[in-house]
Design a protein around this motif. Sequence first.
Motif, PDB file in Angstrom:
ATOM      1  N   LEU A  61      77.242   0.816  17.100  1.00 17.56           N
ATOM      2  CA  LEU A  61      78.100   0.941  18.281  1.00 17.56           C
ATOM      3  C   LEU A  61      77.778  -0.209  19.221  1.00 17.56           C
ATOM      4  CD1 LEU A  61      77.536   4.770  18.904  1.00 17.56           C
ATOM      5  CD2 LEU A  61      79.316   3.696  17.518  1.00 17.56           C
ATOM      6  N   VAL A  62      78.755  -1.072  19.452  1.00 19.72           N
ATOM      7  CA  VAL A  62      78.502  -2.238  20.305  1.00 19.72           C
ATOM      8  C   VAL A  62      79.065  -2.052  21.706  1.00 19.72           C
ATOM      9  CG1 VAL A  62      78.389  -3.821  18.366  1.00 19.72           C
ATOM     10  CG2 VAL A  62      80.588  -3.375  19.439  1.00 19.72           C
ATOM     11  N   HIS A  63      80.065  -1.185  21.871  1.00 21.78           N
ATOM     12  CA  HIS A  63      80.662  -0.974  23.195  1.00 21.78           C
ATOM     13  C   HIS A  63      80.014   0.230  23.861  1.00 21.78           C
ATOM     14  CE1 HIS A  63      83.470  -4.030  22.078  1.00 21.78           C
ATOM     15  NE2 HIS A  63      83.945  -3.320  21.076  1.00 21.78           N
ATOM     16  N   THR A  64      78.715   0.115  24.093  1.00 19.91           N
ATOM     17  CA  THR A  64      77.907   1.166  24.696  1.00 19.91           C
ATOM     18  C   THR A  64      76.983   0.516  25.720  1.00 19.91           C
ATOM     19  OG1 THR A  64      76.272   0.895  22.942  1.00 19.91           O
ATOM     20  CG2 THR A  64      77.961   2.586  22.606  1.00 19.91           C
ATOM     21  N   VAL A 111      73.530  -1.953  22.406  1.00 20.25           N
ATOM     22  CA  VAL A 111      73.943  -1.852  21.007  1.00 20.25           C
ATOM     23  C   VAL A 111      73.145  -0.731  20.350  1.00 20.25           C
ATOM     24  CG1 VAL A 111      74.047  -3.025  18.793  1.00 20.25           C
ATOM     25  CG2 VAL A 111      74.569  -4.281  20.886  1.00 20.25           C
ATOM     26  N   VAL A 112      73.845   0.256  19.824  1.00 20.72           N
ATOM     27  CA  VAL A 112      73.223   1.418  19.207  1.00 20.72           C
ATOM     28  C   VAL A 112      73.379   1.310  17.694  1.00 20.72           C
ATOM     29  CG1 VAL A 112      73.298   3.914  18.946  1.00 20.72           C
ATOM     30  CG2 VAL A 112      73.619   2.886  21.199  1.00 20.72           C
ATOM     31  N   LEU A 126      71.612  12.212  12.149  1.00 19.82           N
ATOM     32  CA  LEU A 126      72.236  11.138  12.934  1.00 19.82           C
ATOM     33  C   LEU A 126      72.377  11.550  14.394  1.00 19.82           C
ATOM     34  CD1 LEU A 126      75.016   9.965  10.440  1.00 19.82           C
ATOM     35  CD2 LEU A 126      72.921   8.738  11.044  1.00 19.82           C
ATOM     36  N   ARG A 127      72.715  12.807  14.631  1.00 23.68           N
ATOM     37  CA  ARG A 127      72.827  13.286  16.020  1.00 23.68           C
ATOM     38  C   ARG A 127      71.471  13.220  16.722  1.00 23.68           C
ATOM     39  NH1 ARG A 127      76.504  18.612  14.660  1.00 23.68           N
ATOM     40  NH2 ARG A 127      78.556  17.570  14.667  1.00 23.68           N
ATOM     41  N   ALA A 128      70.402  13.590  16.012  1.00 24.04           N
ATOM     42  CA  ALA A 128      69.068  13.540  16.611  1.00 24.04           C
ATOM     43  C   ALA A 128      68.677  12.111  16.956  1.00 24.04           C
ATOM     44  CB  ALA A 128      68.051  14.157  15.641  1.00 24.04           C
ATOM     45  N   LYS A 129      69.002  11.164  16.072  1.00 30.58           N
ATOM     46  CA  LYS A 129      68.705   9.761  16.371  1.00 30.58           C
ATOM     47  C   LYS A 129      69.507   9.270  17.556  1.00 30.58           C
ATOM     48  CE  LYS A 129      67.100   7.985  11.923  1.00 30.58           C
ATOM     49  NZ  LYS A 129      67.227   6.882  10.942  1.00 30.58           N
ATOM     50  N   LEU A 130      70.772   9.674  17.638  1.00 33.19           N
ATOM     51  CA  LEU A 130      71.619   9.260  18.765  1.00 33.19           C
ATOM     52  C   LEU A 130      71.069   9.805  20.075  1.00 33.19           C
ATOM     53  CD1 LEU A 130      74.270   7.708  19.306  1.00 33.19           C
ATOM     54  CD2 LEU A 130      75.458   9.913  19.245  1.00 33.19           C
ATOM     55  N   GLN A 131      70.633  11.059  20.058  1.00 35.47           N
ATOM     56  CA  GLN A 131      70.042  11.665  21.264  1.00 35.47           C
ATOM     57  C   GLN A 131      68.802  10.894  21.705  1.00 35.47           C
ATOM     58  OE1 GLN A 131      70.961  14.197  23.189  1.00 35.47           O
ATOM     59  NE2 GLN A 131      72.562  15.247  22.008  1.00 35.47           N
ATOM     60  N   LYS A 132      67.960  10.520  20.746  1.00 39.53           N
ATOM     61  CA  LYS A 132      66.717   9.806  21.062  1.00 39.53           C
ATOM     62  C   LYS A 132      67.000   8.438  21.664  1.00 39.53           C
ATOM     63  CE  LYS A 132      62.328   8.515  18.898  1.00 39.53           C
ATOM     64  NZ  LYS A 132      61.536   8.529  17.634  1.00 39.53           N
ATOM     65  N   ILE A 133      67.988   7.732  21.116  1.00 36.74           N
ATOM     66  CA  ILE A 133      68.321   6.393  21.616  1.00 36.74           C
ATOM     67  C   ILE A 133      68.889   6.476  23.022  1.00 36.74           C
ATOM     68  CG2 ILE A 133      69.876   4.424  21.291  1.00 36.74           C
ATOM     69  CD1 ILE A 133      69.558   4.837  18.275  1.00 36.74           C
ATOM     70  N   TYR A 134      69.814   7.409  23.251  1.00 38.61           N
ATOM     71  CA  TYR A 134      70.438   7.516  24.571  1.00 38.61           C
ATOM     72  C   TYR A 134      69.473   8.044  25.623  1.00 38.61           C
ATOM     73  CZ  TYR A 134      75.239   6.147  23.616  1.00 38.61           C
ATOM     74  OH  TYR A 134      76.362   5.430  23.336  1.00 38.61           O
ATOM     75  N   THR A 194      82.483  -5.578  16.723  1.00 35.66           N
ATOM     76  CA  THR A 194      83.198  -4.313  16.771  1.00 35.66           C
ATOM     77  C   THR A 194      82.301  -3.201  16.252  1.00 35.66           C
ATOM     78  OG1 THR A 194      84.106  -4.686  14.560  1.00 35.66           O
ATOM     79  CG2 THR A 194      85.439  -5.423  16.429  1.00 35.66           C
ATOM     80  N   ASN A 195      82.666  -1.959  16.627  1.00 34.07           N
ATOM     81  CA  ASN A 195      81.972  -0.807  16.080  1.00 34.07           C
ATOM     82  C   ASN A 195      82.189  -0.756  14.575  1.00 34.07           C
ATOM     83  OD1 ASN A 195      81.247   0.024  18.702  1.00 34.07           O
ATOM     84  ND2 ASN A 195      83.148   1.171  18.945  1.00 34.07           N
TER      85      ASN A 195
END
Length: 409
Positions: A41-44, A47-48, A67-75, A21-22
């Motif tokens: 985040l597993v339901h993506t 896995v993020v 955290l937003r910058a890391k999320l942008q980089k991963i996606y 789960t997330n």
Amino acid sequence: MRARHTNAPRTQSCPSQASATNSASIVHHPDQSTLAIRIELVHTPGVVLLTAAPEATKPLSAVVSRLRAKLQKIYKKLKTPAPPLQLQGRDGAALDLSLPVGDLREGTVRIGENTTIPIRYNPPAVIRLEIPGYPMVGCPIVPVVRVEHSDATSFCWMRAHPRREAPDDEWEHVGRSFCYTPSEEDHGGVLMVEVVPHRTGQPDGRSACCVAGTTFARDGSTSARSVANAAIVSLLPRTGYFYHRHAHTRTSAGSKGIRVVSYNLLADYNLRNVLGRGDDVFWGVFKDRATEMAMEYRRQVLLREMVGYNADLFLLQEVDKECMFEQFLAPQMEQLGYEGVYANKVHTSSPLGQAVFWKESRYELVRSLEVDLTRAPILDDDSHARSRQLHKLITRNDVLRSVLSRTTT
């Protein structure tokens, strides 16, 4: 810390069968200036995992931006548009982002429009999990477990076929206790333990798994499920040098007397020095030198021999402090009903010394003293008479005085 161990998990199935789960957590130790933030985040599309270790005094706004910058980089690597990330209160209200992150005790992480994850502050967690290598049939296995923010742990032992990747449904449940003793059915297989930390009044913590002969990854990865490099359960070698002794000690001494076993374990440090000098005293003993010199192999065989003596007291010399006493003998002997103490050798920085174990059902530790036999013994005020007697014995015996002057015990 060492947590209380429960014999059965609080769920009906093994932890490995539970769906991922997330999750979002903040871990903050009062004695540290930084804290650890983890969002998984597993339901993506993949896995993020977002992590940060900011100073506790840093404003929430700076942490959210990071955290937003890391999320942008991963996606961006996933070639998928990144969803917006927000921190909110449990009621969905916006948080004051000017507050220091160290003040955040509860709230939610909102990812996109439909994903809301409660933030858990200092959730129960496994921070260390190991299973000794060289698992053998008939030799109890006690995992090395360290947890934080937990008051109980539950265990699930599983077995799989060797030398190939085993999906979850091919792991066969074999036990639920803290300590597991491999049976003949485990011979040739691979063992895995999965641990779930608990804390009263809170949801269970994140489970951790470890395959025999490997080390649990602190980041929570489940790559240890691979059995490619795992230790195979083997049969205890029929060396024969102690089995004939066990024939005389199949039962304990009981009320008839006290059984004391004194044993020089030959510290790993000393063993390697002896062989390194070319001394031939051990060369004829080894059949598989690389395996039989390994500490994890030696201590399994040593424990099997010690258990067979059914002793009331064990007096052990040349005990490696960490790899033998702390990581192995202390937890293993505790499971067998013994308590023990360790004392390092004097006049040396080497981490080896002596250990004493006693059967809890017969004896209780009142106090323990460490005495340097190379000097005139000086004990506490209640022991002056005995101190003078021992001092007199040493000073009047030239041979004993000469021997004690050379000892490092």
